[in-house]
Design an enzyme around this catalytic site. Structure first.
Site, PDB file in Angstrom:
ATOM      1  N   HIS A   1       8.066  49.977 -11.675  1.00 37.22           N
ATOM      2  CA  HIS A   1       6.964  50.624 -10.962  1.00 37.22           C
ATOM      3  C   HIS A   1       5.685  50.458 -11.770  1.00 37.22           C
ATOM      4  CE1 HIS A   1       4.648  53.723  -8.883  1.00 37.22           C
ATOM      5  NE2 HIS A   1       5.517  53.575  -7.905  1.00 37.22           N
TER       6      HIS A   1
ATOM      7  N   ASP B   1      12.734  53.472  -3.879  1.00 38.20           N
ATOM      8  CA  ASP B   1      13.410  52.656  -2.872  1.00 38.20           C
ATOM      9  C   ASP B   1      14.873  52.386  -3.190  1.00 38.20           C
ATOM     10  OD1 ASP B   1      11.127  52.267  -1.262  1.00 38.20           O
ATOM     11  OD2 ASP B   1      10.358  50.867  -2.740  1.00 38.20           O
TER      12      ASP B   1
HETATM   13  N1  ACO Z   1      13.381  42.958 -11.931  1.00 35.72           N
HETATM   14  C1  ACO Z   1      13.261  42.109 -12.992  1.00 35.72           C
HETATM   15  N2  ACO Z   1      12.172  42.059 -13.802  1.00 35.72           N
HETATM   16  C2  ACO Z   1      11.172  42.913 -13.512  1.00 35.72           C
HETATM   17  C3  ACO Z   1      11.226  43.811 -12.425  1.00 35.72           C
HETATM   18  C4  ACO Z   1      12.391  43.819 -11.628  1.00 35.72           C
HETATM   19  N3  ACO Z   1      12.496  44.658 -10.579  1.00 35.72           N
HETATM   20  N4  ACO Z   1      10.077  44.533 -12.359  1.00 35.72           N
HETATM   21  C5  ACO Z   1       9.341  44.086 -13.382  1.00 35.72           C
HETATM   22  N5  ACO Z   1       9.985  43.115 -14.083  1.00 35.72           N
HETATM   23  C6  ACO Z   1       9.516  42.446 -15.308  1.00 35.72           C
HETATM   24  C7  ACO Z   1       8.469  41.390 -14.989  1.00 35.72           C
HETATM   25  O1  ACO Z   1       9.071  40.130 -14.773  1.00 35.72           O
HETATM   26  C8  ACO Z   1       7.622  41.445 -16.222  1.00 35.72           C
HETATM   27  O2  ACO Z   1       8.321  40.764 -17.256  1.00 35.72           O
HETATM   28  P1  ACO Z   1       7.502  39.946 -18.406  1.00 35.72           P
HETATM   29  O3  ACO Z   1       6.707  40.983 -19.128  1.00 35.72           O
HETATM   30  O4  ACO Z   1       8.577  39.305 -19.214  1.00 35.72           O
HETATM   31  O5  ACO Z   1       6.648  38.965 -17.658  1.00 35.72           O
HETATM   32  C9  ACO Z   1       7.616  42.928 -16.619  1.00 35.72           C
HETATM   33  O6  ACO Z   1       8.854  43.433 -16.096  1.00 35.72           O
HETATM   34  C10 ACO Z   1       6.446  43.708 -16.018  1.00 35.72           C
HETATM   35  O7  ACO Z   1       6.437  43.537 -14.616  1.00 35.72           O
HETATM   36  P2  ACO Z   1       5.136  43.424 -13.714  1.00 35.72           P
HETATM   37  O8  ACO Z   1       5.439  42.643 -12.468  1.00 35.72           O
HETATM   38  O9  ACO Z   1       3.980  42.951 -14.550  1.00 35.72           O
HETATM   39  O10 ACO Z   1       4.880  44.947 -13.353  1.00 35.72           O
HETATM   40  P3  ACO Z   1       3.943  45.483 -12.191  1.00 35.72           P
HETATM   41  O11 ACO Z   1       3.542  46.849 -12.582  1.00 35.72           O
HETATM   42  O12 ACO Z   1       2.885  44.517 -11.824  1.00 35.72           O
HETATM   43  O13 ACO Z   1       4.947  45.528 -10.910  1.00 35.72           O
HETATM   44  C11 ACO Z   1       6.529  46.236  -9.332  1.00 35.72           C
HETATM   45  C12 ACO Z   1       5.576  46.658 -10.464  1.00 35.72           C
HETATM   46  C13 ACO Z   1       5.796  45.396  -8.261  1.00 35.72           C
HETATM   47  C14 ACO Z   1       7.069  47.495  -8.642  1.00 35.72           C
HETATM   48  C15 ACO Z   1       7.700  45.426  -9.963  1.00 35.72           C
HETATM   49  O14 ACO Z   1       8.388  46.218 -10.914  1.00 35.72           O
HETATM   50  C16 ACO Z   1       8.652  44.877  -8.906  1.00 35.72           C
HETATM   51  O15 ACO Z   1       8.413  43.814  -8.332  1.00 35.72           O
HETATM   52  N6  ACO Z   1       9.774  45.634  -8.612  1.00 35.72           N
HETATM   53  C17 ACO Z   1      10.685  45.222  -7.585  1.00 35.72           C
HETATM   54  C18 ACO Z   1      10.088  45.536  -6.187  1.00 35.72           C
HETATM   55  C19 ACO Z   1      10.111  47.033  -5.879  1.00 35.72           C
HETATM   56  O16 ACO Z   1      11.094  47.706  -6.087  1.00 35.72           O
HETATM   57  N7  ACO Z   1       8.971  47.528  -5.330  1.00 35.72           N
HETATM   58  C20 ACO Z   1       8.834  48.944  -4.934  1.00 35.72           C
HETATM   59  C21 ACO Z   1       7.847  49.676  -5.784  1.00 35.72           C
HETATM   60  S1  ACO Z   1       7.776  51.393  -5.346  1.00 35.72           S
HETATM   61  C22 ACO Z   1       6.819  51.462  -3.964  1.00 35.72           C
HETATM   62  O17 ACO Z   1       5.909  50.697  -3.726  1.00 35.72           O
HETATM   63  C23 ACO Z   1       7.056  52.523  -3.004  1.00 35.72           C
END
Ligand code: ACO
Length: 429
Positions: A306, A363
């Site tokens: 998140h 979620d």
């Molecule tokens: N699975 C695997 N790796 C992940 C995940 C995941 N679910 N989420 C983040 N990471 C990793 C990224 O690859 C990144 O790794 P790195 O530093 O080696 O490059 C690091 O963790 C940081 O991730 P970001 O994408 O920069 O974090 P951001 O804050 O931009 O994204 C998000 C947050 C979009 C929720 C992300 O965690 C994600 O895509 N999760 C899966 C989708 C999801 O569940 N979305 C619902 C969110 S809640 C809502 O909107 C109601």
């Protein structure tokens, strides 16, 4: 503690006031920055930008805290009443007995949509995405209520809020009935909010759906836990559209569109897809987690991570408990719940997820509850929208009444062509 920040650019110094919120979070007020210096700030995705002051919802992402008007969300678990929470968010306090009775009566009185709106449903293809129908029908609803376009005072806001919160549930249920070729079921004035929704979804003209209290409570909790989350993408959209003085219906219809995306409300569908993939044996939980860690794969562990929470998402904790309770009551042994538990166990003991502070989000377990209630996957984001509506209305109101409430109009750093002369078509290649 200092009450100003100083920005030094070359030999110029600019003093910028520091503002502080009630929970101690601090921000630099840059409202006069461009006037004083000619400079703007650049923050794509707004990760460091406060767009407003807000008194509705408080999140501490480091400590996993979420409060509505000061009340920790866990406290609603013992009192799962979505109507109360809607009032709390919009009007700032838990409703008195008189306010609760009045608002409930207004919701009941507003449950029917204009009969001619049924024709609008017929105009959509059977396979139309329910989020498209929801957004279009909220705009259509505004055509039937021109008296609610310009709201003067709290009484009119209350009337508009009751109208929207009540009718959105009818629209959602009708969208489902349309997609399944089923007769529309009219709302039943004897039923409370969540039970009435399930009646409109699942009753048949010859067979009434009887809603158990535990199912009703679980749905209430799902709606409550989605009801607000401060300046997320859809709420910011509602505030931005509302800042042009667009009416509440138009602003909330835009919020539905923003919520539709898979990085926002649409993620709950992706979680179910992931669990189904694992269940159908195309992968084990271990293999899926391995793939989610592989940067070359583009796969993510859906429902994990998140932008704001860097510890556990408190909504996920309550939803997991709710899922366990509901499935135990229904006697359902959903293999997807076991897979979700296993994925969580593997991820939380894996340094990749621990170091990046990735925990289950809202979620991760919500879909298991909705599935147990019988709600199909393509309606999950619609349920999220029904839940989020009171938050959108509260923010629309706050934005509309705020003395800071200017039209939202960000700046940019232009990166296109310098001045270029127009070339007539016969001189081009
Ligand atoms: N699975 C695997 N790796 C992940 C995940 C995941 N679910 N989420 C983040 N990471 C990793 C990224 O690859 C990144 O790794 P790195 O530093 O080696 O490059 C690091 O963790 C940081 O991730 P970001 O994408 O920069 O974090 P951001 O804050 O931009 O994204 C998000 C947050 C979009 C929720 C992300 O965690 C994600 O895509 N999760 C899966 C989708 C999801 O569940 N979305 C619902 C969110 S809640 C809502 O909107 C109601």
């Amino acid at each position: 503690m200092t009450d100003k920040a100083t920005l030094v650019v070359g030999d110029q110094r600019y003093d910028l006031p520091i503002v502080q919120g009630t929970e101690g979070e601090r921000g630099i007020d840059i409202r006069k920055l461009r006037d004083q210096s000619g400079l703007i700030t650049l923050d794509p995705g707004y990760g460091n930008t406060g767009s407003c002051r807000s008194a509705i919802t408080y999140i501490d992402g480091e400590r996993g805290i979420l409060r509505y008007r000061g009340i920790p969300i866990e406290q609603f678990e013992q009192h799962p009443n979505f109507v109360e929470v809607a009032w709390l968010l919009i009007f700032g306090n838990l409703p008195s007995r008189e306010e609760y009775a009045r608002f409930s009566a207004e919701l009941t009185g507003n449950a029917n949509i204009d009969e001619s709106m049924k024709h609008n449903f017929q105009g959509f293809p059977r396979a139309a995405p329910p989020m498209a129908i929801l957004s279009a029908m909220i705009n259509a609803l505004s055509c039937f209520h021109p008296e609610l376009h310009e709201l003067e005072g709290p009484d009119q806001l209350e009337a508009a809020a009751a109208n929207l919160i009540s009718k959105v549930r009818t629209i959602a249920a009708f969208a489902y009935r349309r997609s399944h070729g089923l007769a529309y079921m009219y709302p039943d004035p004897k039923l409370p909010y969540a039970a009435n929704f399930l009646h409109m979804m699942f009753s048949q003209p010859y067979n009434e759906y009887l809603c158990d209290d535990r199912v009703r409570d679980a749905l209430n909790l799902v709606l409550i836990l989605h009801a607000d989350h401060e300046q997320n993408c859809s709420t910011s959209t509602v505030r931005m559209v509302g800042s042009s003085k667009a009416n509440l219906f138009a602003s909330c219809a835009a919020g539905v569109c923003a919520l539709w995306g898979p990085l926002h409300g649409g993620a709950n569908v992706k979680v179910l897809d992931m669990l189904e993939t694992i269940h159908q044996g195309r992968m084990t939980p271990e293999e899926y987690v391995r793939l989610a860690k592989d940067k070359g794969s583009k796969v993510r562990l859906m429902g994990f991570g998140h932008r704001v929470y860097k510890s556990v998402d408190p909504r996920a904790v309550v939803l997991q408990r709710t899922a366990e309770r509901l499935l135990a009551f229904l006697g359902t042994d959903d293999p997807l719940l076991n897979i979700a538990r296993r994925l969580e166990e593997i991820a939380l003991s894996d340094s990749y997820f621990v170091e990046r502070k990735l925990y289950p989000n809202v979620d991760f377990y919500s879909g298991i509850i909705l599935r147990a209630i019988g709600i199909p996957t393509n309606m999950f984001t619609v349920i999220f929208a029904i839940g989020r509506l009171p938050g959108w209305i509260a923010h629309w109101r706050e934005q509309n009444e705020s003395p800071d409430g200017k039209i939202a109009r960000p700046r940019q750093i232009y990166t296109g062509n310098r001045e270029t002369a127009y070339k007539p078509r016969d001189q081009r290649g």
